[in-house]
Design an enzyme around this catalytic site. Structure first.
Site, short mmCIF file in Angstrom:
data_model
loop_
_atom_site.label_atom_id
_atom_site.label_comp_id
_atom_site.label_asym_id
_atom_site.label_seq_id
_atom_site.Cartn_x
_atom_site.Cartn_y
_atom_site.Cartn_z
N HIS B 65 -8.04 6.11 1.54
CA HIS B 65 -7.70 5.99 2.48
C HIS B 65 -6.80 6.70 3.17
CE1 HIS B 65 -5.05 3.86 0.13
NE2 HIS B 65 -3.83 3.39 1.41
N ALA B 66 -6.81 6.05 4.85
CA ALA B 66 -5.34 7.24 5.19
C ALA B 66 -4.52 5.77 6.96
CB ALA B 66 -6.54 7.92 5.96
#
Lengths: 100, 149
Positions: B65-66
């Site tokens: 994820h970011a």
């Protein structure tokens, strides 16, 4: 409860919204089993530096950076291992006299 | 928290020559599903370059994820099963054969979905995903774990 207020606990990760939220939930489960009244927040390491919780929980790559942030710093390797975290919390909160 | 059901994506048998390729494959599934913008895979790689392999949450499993502003268009959850495992350089949880990918347009909107995912992982979701016989079942198993956010 030896502490006259709610424990403030911080779950940290790199981004502060994915993994640390998972860790927060694991910590809440573990604290519930221990019967400890605590508020658990999750954040990223940089934001954590400005905070002063009672307990910090994170992976070693993060807790090394913030080892002096809190009286109790707990290093975990598995974000989902509730039993392992519960055992560490029991030991470390016990040392501080923070368990009932 | 309620909202639209998350977009779910699945890739089975992805071939990756290292953790960067594995992360890109997992995040690209979200881009292809329309949940994330084109810059999201690179942003997910940067998270690990800048913060270390902490996204390897448990044995063999990474949560890719970011930040939302890196291209989250909708709440999306993806599962990618690798043809062969890769090393992230994690001290305890390597090698990784299963990647969950996640994106959200807003830091608050994802809490219900991730909470559902965390509960499902504690309840053995990773093993169920590993045992799924094909891509359809991978996708269905993940969908069951993340109903409406």
């Amino acid at each position: 409860m030896a502490l006259d207020r709610r424990l403030e606990i911080l779950a940290v990760c790199g981004v502060g919204m994915g993994s640390s939220l998972m860790l927060k939930m694991t910590a809440e489960d573990a604290l519930r089993s221990l019967g400890v009244d605590a508020r658990v927040e999750n954040t990223d390491v940089s934001t954590a530096r400005g905070m002063s919780p009672d307990v910090v929980i994170g992976q070693g790559m993060h807790t090394e950076e913030i080892a002096d942030l809190a009286p109790v710093v707990i290093t975990i390797s598995d974000f989902l291992d509730k039993d392992g975290l519960e055992a560490q919390l029991r030991d470390r909160l016990g040392e501080q006299g923070w368990l009932a | 928290m309620t909202g639209p059901a998350p977009i779910v994506a699945a890739i089975d048998g992805a071939v990756a020559d290292g953790w960067r390729a594995a992360v890109r494959a997992a995040a690209s599934a979200l881009v292809e599903a329309g949940a994330a913008g084109p810059g999201y895979p690179d942003a997910c790689v940067r998270v690990v370059e800048e913060n270390g392999p902490y996204i390897v949450l448990t044995k063999g499993l990474a949560l890719v994820h970011a930040r939302p502003e890196e291209g989250g268009l909708a709440v999306g959850v993806g599962v990618t099963r690798l043809a062969s495992p890769v090393e992230f350089g994690h001290p305890d949880n390597d090698p990784v054969d299963l990647l969950l990918a996640f994106c959200t347009p807003d830091p608050d909107v994802h809490v219900g979905t991730l909470a559902g995912l965390a509960r499902a992982l504690s309840g053995g979701l990773a093993d169920r995903l590993r045992a799924a016989p094909g891509r359809e079942e991978l996708s269905r198993t993940l969908k069951e774990a993340v109903p409406d956010a």
